[in-house]
Write a protein that holds these residues in place. Structure first.
Motif, short mmCIF file in Angstrom:
data_model
loop_
_atom_site.label_atom_id
_atom_site.label_comp_id
_atom_site.label_asym_id
_atom_site.label_seq_id
_atom_site.Cartn_x
_atom_site.Cartn_y
_atom_site.Cartn_z
N THR A 31 29.35 29.67 -45.27
CA THR A 31 29.55 31.03 -45.77
C THR A 31 28.72 31.34 -47.01
O THR A 31 28.22 32.46 -47.15
N GLU A 32 28.55 30.38 -47.92
CA GLU A 32 27.91 30.66 -49.20
C GLU A 32 26.40 30.47 -49.20
O GLU A 32 25.72 30.91 -50.12
N GLU A 34 24.26 31.14 -46.44
CA GLU A 34 23.67 31.75 -45.26
C GLU A 34 22.23 32.20 -45.50
O GLU A 34 21.38 32.09 -44.62
N ASP A 35 21.93 32.66 -46.71
CA ASP A 35 20.59 33.16 -47.02
C ASP A 35 19.70 32.10 -47.68
O ASP A 35 18.65 32.43 -48.23
N GLN A 36 20.13 30.84 -47.64
CA GLN A 36 19.35 29.75 -48.25
C GLN A 36 19.19 28.60 -47.24
O GLN A 36 19.80 27.54 -47.38
N PRO A 37 18.36 28.78 -46.22
CA PRO A 37 18.27 27.78 -45.15
C PRO A 37 17.79 26.40 -45.62
O PRO A 37 18.23 25.39 -45.07
N LYS A 40 20.81 24.80 -47.31
CA LYS A 40 21.81 24.60 -46.26
C LYS A 40 21.43 23.42 -45.37
O LYS A 40 22.27 22.57 -45.05
N ALA A 74 12.86 26.76 -41.73
CA ALA A 74 12.45 27.00 -43.11
C ALA A 74 11.07 26.43 -43.44
O ALA A 74 10.31 27.02 -44.20
#
Length: 192
Positions: A31-32, A34-37, A40, A74
């Motif tokens: 959830t936290e 999602e915009d940082q592949p 992640k 990425a």
């Protein structure tokens, strides 16, 4: 986020607590980040390795595959982070009966490691060593021996004792499986 997610932290504690922590961590990653592949992918790789240490192989595989997918997305395939995710996944999937797929991933990883770091690099030696272990598990002893000897040669030149010990143990396992107990014992002594 993952400071407490490694199984070694839970030594002497109820494993249920650790599993709950890891599940919460996974939900937070999903959830936290999602915009940082990139981040992640790295955290999912670490979490998948923690699940592997707990012998929760299907969960480890799923997270390892997602880590590799995100790293590819990425960075592309020719990148150190992608290489690390590949090797991690290839180390997990034999435990769910996917030796053949692990071998294919590891062959690709060897090529990537050699292109990124050179054929006599620590990364290439590690990839060869991992491949040798998978071949040993598949009872492909001659090929496992060749890969182990190649990794050992590189690691001796680079003075990398920890990885050298792992490759020596793999080779010892290969010799032991074929009945060469004396040579296996010598390698195991050298590895320690």
């Amino acid at each position: 986020m993952l400071a407490g997610a490694q199984p070694s932290v839970a030594l002497g504690r109820d494993m249920t607590v650790l599993k709950e922590m890891m599940e919460r961590t996974e939900r937070r990653i999903e959830t936290e980040l999602e915009d940082q592949p990139c981040v992640k992918a790295s955290l999912l790789k670490t979490l998948s390795e923690a699940y592997r240490q707990l012998d929760m192989f299907p969960k480890a595989e799923a997270l390892g595959r997602e880590s590799l997918r995100l790293a590819n997305l990425a960075h592309g395939q020719e990148h150190q982070h992608t290489l690390e995710s590949m090797l991690s996944l290839a180390g997990i999937i034999p435990y769910v009966g996917k030796l053949s797929e692990a071998r294919e991933i590891q062959k690709k990883a060897i090529g990537i490691a050699e292109r990124l770091h050179g054929p006599a690099s620590k990364q290439a030696a590690e990839a060869h060593g991992d491949y040798a272990e998978t071949l040993r598990q598949a009872n492909e002893r001659a090929e496992s021996e060749r890969e182990s000897l190649h990794a050992i040669e590189i690691l001796r030149q680079l003075n990398e004792p920890e990885l050298l010990g792992l490759s020596l143990n793999t080779l010892a396992g290969t010799y032991y499986a074929r009945g060469d107990f004396k040579q296996a014992a010598g390698l195991m002594r050298e590895a320690t």
